[in-house]
Structure formats: C-alpha cells, structure tokens
Write a protein that holds these residues in place. Structure first.
Motif, short mmCIF file in Angstrom:
data_model
loop_
_atom_site.label_atom_id
_atom_site.label_comp_id
_atom_site.label_asym_id
_atom_site.label_seq_id
_atom_site.Cartn_x
_atom_site.Cartn_y
_atom_site.Cartn_z
N ALA A 176 0.84 -1.20 0.00
CA ALA A 176 0.00 0.00 0.00
C ALA A 176 0.87 1.24 0.00
CB ALA A 176 -0.92 0.00 1.23
N SER A 177 0.35 2.29 -0.61
CA SER A 177 1.05 3.57 -0.61
C SER A 177 1.00 4.17 0.79
CB SER A 177 0.40 4.53 -1.62
OG SER A 177 -0.91 4.87 -1.19
N VAL A 178 1.87 5.16 1.02
CA VAL A 178 1.91 5.79 2.33
C VAL A 178 0.58 6.46 2.66
CG1 VAL A 178 2.93 7.91 1.39
CG2 VAL A 178 3.23 7.37 3.81
N SER A 179 -0.08 7.03 1.64
CA SER A 179 -1.39 7.64 1.88
C SER A 179 -2.41 6.61 2.31
CB SER A 179 -1.88 8.36 0.62
OG SER A 179 -1.05 9.44 0.28
N ALA A 180 -2.40 5.45 1.64
CA ALA A 180 -3.36 4.40 1.99
C ALA A 180 -3.13 3.89 3.41
CB ALA A 180 -3.24 3.25 0.99
N LEU A 181 -1.87 3.77 3.80
CA LEU A 181 -1.56 3.33 5.16
C LEU A 181 -2.03 4.35 6.18
CD1 LEU A 181 2.02 1.86 4.64
CD2 LEU A 181 -0.09 0.59 5.02
N ALA A 182 -1.89 5.61 5.83
CA ALA A 182 -2.29 6.67 6.76
C ALA A 182 -3.80 6.79 6.88
CB ALA A 182 -1.70 8.00 6.32
N LEU A 183 -4.52 6.33 5.85
CA LEU A 183 -5.96 6.57 5.82
C LEU A 183 -6.80 5.34 6.15
CD1 LEU A 183 -6.00 8.90 2.71
CD2 LEU A 183 -6.57 9.54 5.05
N GLY A 184 -6.19 4.32 6.77
CA GLY A 184 -7.06 3.28 7.31
C GLY A 184 -6.78 1.85 6.96
N VAL A 185 -5.85 1.55 6.04
CA VAL A 185 -5.61 0.15 5.67
C VAL A 185 -5.21 -0.70 6.89
CG1 VAL A 185 -4.21 -1.43 4.29
CG2 VAL A 185 -5.10 0.65 3.26
N PRO A 186 -4.25 -0.26 7.72
CA PRO A 186 -3.90 -1.11 8.88
C PRO A 186 -5.08 -1.37 9.80
CG PRO A 186 -2.23 0.57 8.51
CD PRO A 186 -3.39 0.93 7.63
N ARG A 187 -5.88 -0.35 10.05
CA ARG A 187 -7.05 -0.51 10.92
C ARG A 187 -8.06 -1.48 10.31
NH1 ARG A 187 -8.35 4.38 10.84
NH2 ARG A 187 -9.97 4.26 9.24
N ASP A 188 -8.28 -1.38 9.00
CA ASP A 188 -9.25 -2.26 8.35
C ASP A 188 -8.75 -3.71 8.30
OD1 ASP A 188 -10.86 -0.07 7.98
OD2 ASP A 188 -10.25 0.28 5.91
N VAL A 189 -7.46 -3.90 8.10
CA VAL A 189 -6.89 -5.25 8.10
C VAL A 189 -7.00 -5.85 9.50
CG1 VAL A 189 -4.74 -6.56 7.91
CG2 VAL A 189 -5.35 -4.90 6.14
N ALA A 190 -6.72 -5.04 10.52
CA ALA A 190 -6.83 -5.52 11.90
C ALA A 190 -8.25 -5.98 12.21
CB ALA A 190 -6.39 -4.43 12.87
N ALA A 191 -9.25 -5.21 11.73
CA ALA A 191 -10.65 -5.59 11.95
C ALA A 191 -10.97 -6.92 11.28
CB ALA A 191 -11.57 -4.48 11.44
N PHE A 192 -10.41 -7.14 10.07
CA PHE A 192 -10.63 -8.40 9.36
C PHE A 192 -10.04 -9.56 10.15
CE2 PHE A 192 -9.07 -11.66 6.44
CZ PHE A 192 -10.23 -11.97 5.74
N LEU A 193 -8.83 -9.38 10.68
CA LEU A 193 -8.14 -10.46 11.38
C LEU A 193 -8.81 -10.84 12.69
CD1 LEU A 193 -4.42 -9.52 10.68
CD2 LEU A 193 -5.77 -11.36 9.64
N GLU A 194 -9.60 -9.94 13.25
CA GLU A 194 -10.31 -10.25 14.49
C GLU A 194 -11.24 -11.45 14.32
OE1 GLU A 194 -12.34 -6.82 15.89
OE2 GLU A 194 -10.51 -5.77 16.53
N SER A 195 -11.79 -11.59 13.11
CA SER A 195 -12.70 -12.72 12.86
C SER A 195 -12.08 -13.78 11.95
CB SER A 195 -14.01 -12.21 12.25
OG SER A 195 -13.76 -11.46 11.08
N HIS A 196 -10.79 -13.61 11.61
CA HIS A 196 -10.09 -14.59 10.76
C HIS A 196 -8.71 -14.83 11.35
CE1 HIS A 196 -13.16 -12.84 8.12
NE2 HIS A 196 -13.14 -13.98 7.45
N ALA A 197 -8.67 -15.30 12.57
CA ALA A 197 -7.42 -15.41 13.31
C ALA A 197 -6.45 -16.41 12.69
CB ALA A 197 -7.71 -15.82 14.76
#
Length: 296
Positions: A101-122
């Motif tokens: 991901a680009s630096v802008s994408a990382l700053a605008l929510g990709v890590p948070r959205d991936v973390a939310a996905f992993l909560e239900s896909h451990a």
C-alpha cells in the motif's frame, strides 16, 4: 512440444534480466559467472530461440525473452505462494495474503481495516508493506503481492480495481501561520509560503509540481522529507507548510492544523488493485472484499 522449465534456470534468467549482467546475476545468486552463462545457453538451446541480447549497455531480453521473463516471474511467484500456504498449515495458519500500500493508503485506514478483518479470521496471516504508487502496481502485476491499495491516478492497466477510501489534500501549517484562520485554502494562496515536500518524486509531489506549473509558478520546497510523520515535525518547527492528505498527520500536540485545499484536484480516490480472479486465493478475495465493504 511440451517443455518442463527448471525453476533454477528461470530464477537465474530473471536475475540476468534484472541485473543486465552475467557477473552481477551470478553474485546475486551466489554462483560463478560461468555456471550462469552455461544455464542461459542451455535455456536458449532448449527453446530454440535467442532470449538475451548482449550490447554495449549490458544484457537485455529479446521480445521472446521479455515474454519468458513475465511468465517466469508468474511461475516462481505461484510456486512461492503454494509453498507459503502449505507451510502455513503446519503452523496452524490457513492462508497468507500479502498487501502492498502507498503511504497515503496506510495513513488513511488500511492497517485498521486489516486488523478488523483479522479479528474474525485469526487463522489467516496478512502482511502489509509500504511501497510507492508505481511499485504497488508493479508488485501486484508481477504476483509478488496479492493486493495493493493505491491512488487511482496511478496507471493500473489491466488489473482489477475496487473503490477504497476517498481522501482530500490539505495544507498542514502551524496554528500561528497567516493562513491558519481560514476555513479552507486554495493552492494559489499556499504557493508563496515556504514549503516542505513529502516523498519527492512520488505521485503527490508530481501532482503538486504540475499544479504549480499550471499557475505559472514553480514548486521549490525548502526541505524534502520521506514521510508525513517527518513533514509534521518540520512544519511544527516552523520551516514551511506541507501539502498532505487530511488525516495523514496529527495536530503536532495541538500546535498544527490542516486546512482543506479548495482546488478540485485535491480530492482523490484510493483503489484496491488485484490480478484477475483465477490468480487470487480465497483468503485474498476475502480480504479484498472486506476492504471494499468497510470503505463503502
């Protein structure tokens, strides 16, 4: 005639094409140059066609070699993914997904959205790596990454895209700056002030320089930094303003403000890029759909 390609020869062929030199490719692969040269000669003999051109500027692939280079990368990347996913079963992890991901994408929510996905896909493993826009597209196209998140101004060619989050550029400045009292700022108003450039040579930098040119001005930043975080520190020190995505930086402990740019070009759309469905694993499709859903 059906031919079986040796993965070692394909890896060496890729190294020669990327290095443009037999000796450098041999060093990269921890071999002697004569062994690499012999492998290339055997590969050309087996296929019955020249694959490499040797010129003053070094070694370059022929048109047939360019086709083999593209396919060789796909073959080796597919083999690596198969190995990684099968190895994951021994570790209790079912599936691996690599996102760039680009630096802008990382700053605008990709890590948070991936973390939310992993909560239900451990049992899935997702890696997230920062790349500049063009590298995001290249790695997805070559198969070294499953998914990419990047500004849609990057040419994505035949890659599949889904909308992710939109963002807007703003002018980051100290609260004491003359423009800080305004609700929004035009680029023309910001241009005369000392500036800080973020990621020089990147898409954002290119956009800002192009827009300055359209206004008959030059973009001559006082300082250049590699990240939004670094820009925040420089702006907080009073050394200039920075054009950044709103939300990509903090408020400098209450000393900074980011005023939206009025200009139409300041609105941007991020997209999720991937290869076509047959090349996507089920975990990668699930992550892609999750990112698209939460952004929507």
């Amino acid at each position: 005639m059906n031919r079986t390609f040796d993965p070692v020869s394909l890896r060496l062929f890729i190294a020669v094409c990327e290095e443009g030199n037999i000796a450098r490719a041999a060093t990269r692969e921890a071999l002697v140059a004569s062994a690499v040269s012999k492998r290339m000669a055997l590969l050309e003999a087996e296929l019955g066609m020249p694959l490499l051109l040797r010129g003053r500027r070094g070694i370059e692939p022929t048109p047939a070699g360019q086709t083999l280079l593209r396919q060789a990368r796909e073959i080796l990347n597919l083999m690596a993914r198969v190995h990684a996913e099968l190895s994951a079963f021994t570790q209790g992890v079912v599936g691996n997904v690599r996102i760039v991901a680009s630096v802008s994408a990382l700053a605008l929510g990709v890590p948070r959205d991936v973390a939310a996905f992993l909560e239900s896909h451990a049992r899935l493993h997702v890696s997230l790596t920062e790349r500049v826009g063009k590298e995001v597209v290249r790695e997805v196209r070559e198969g070294t990454a499953d998914l990419g998140v990047v500004w849609d101004a990057v040419g994505t060619g035949d890659l599949a895209t889904l909308p992710y989050r939109g963002d807007r550029l703003g002018v980051l400045m100290p609260l004491s700056h003359p423009l800080a009292a305004r609700r929004s700022v035009s680029f023309a108003q910001a241009l005369p002030h000392p500036a800080v450039s973020v990621a020089p040579g990147g898409l954002l930098d290119e956009l800002v320089r192009r827009q300055a040119g359209l206004l008959g001005a030059s973009w001559a930043p006082r300082m250049e930094v590699a990240s939004f975080e670094a820009a925040e520190h420089i702006v907080a020190a009073g050394l200039g303003v920075a054009i950044v995505p709103i939300g990509a930086t903090g408020n400098g402990g209450g000393t900074l403000v980011c005023k939206p740019l009025k200009d139409a070009w300041a609105r941007r759309q991020l997209v999720i890029v991937s290869r076509s469905e047959p090349w996507l694993s089920a975990p990668a499709r699930a992550v892609r759909q999750h990112l698209a859903d939460v952004a929507r």
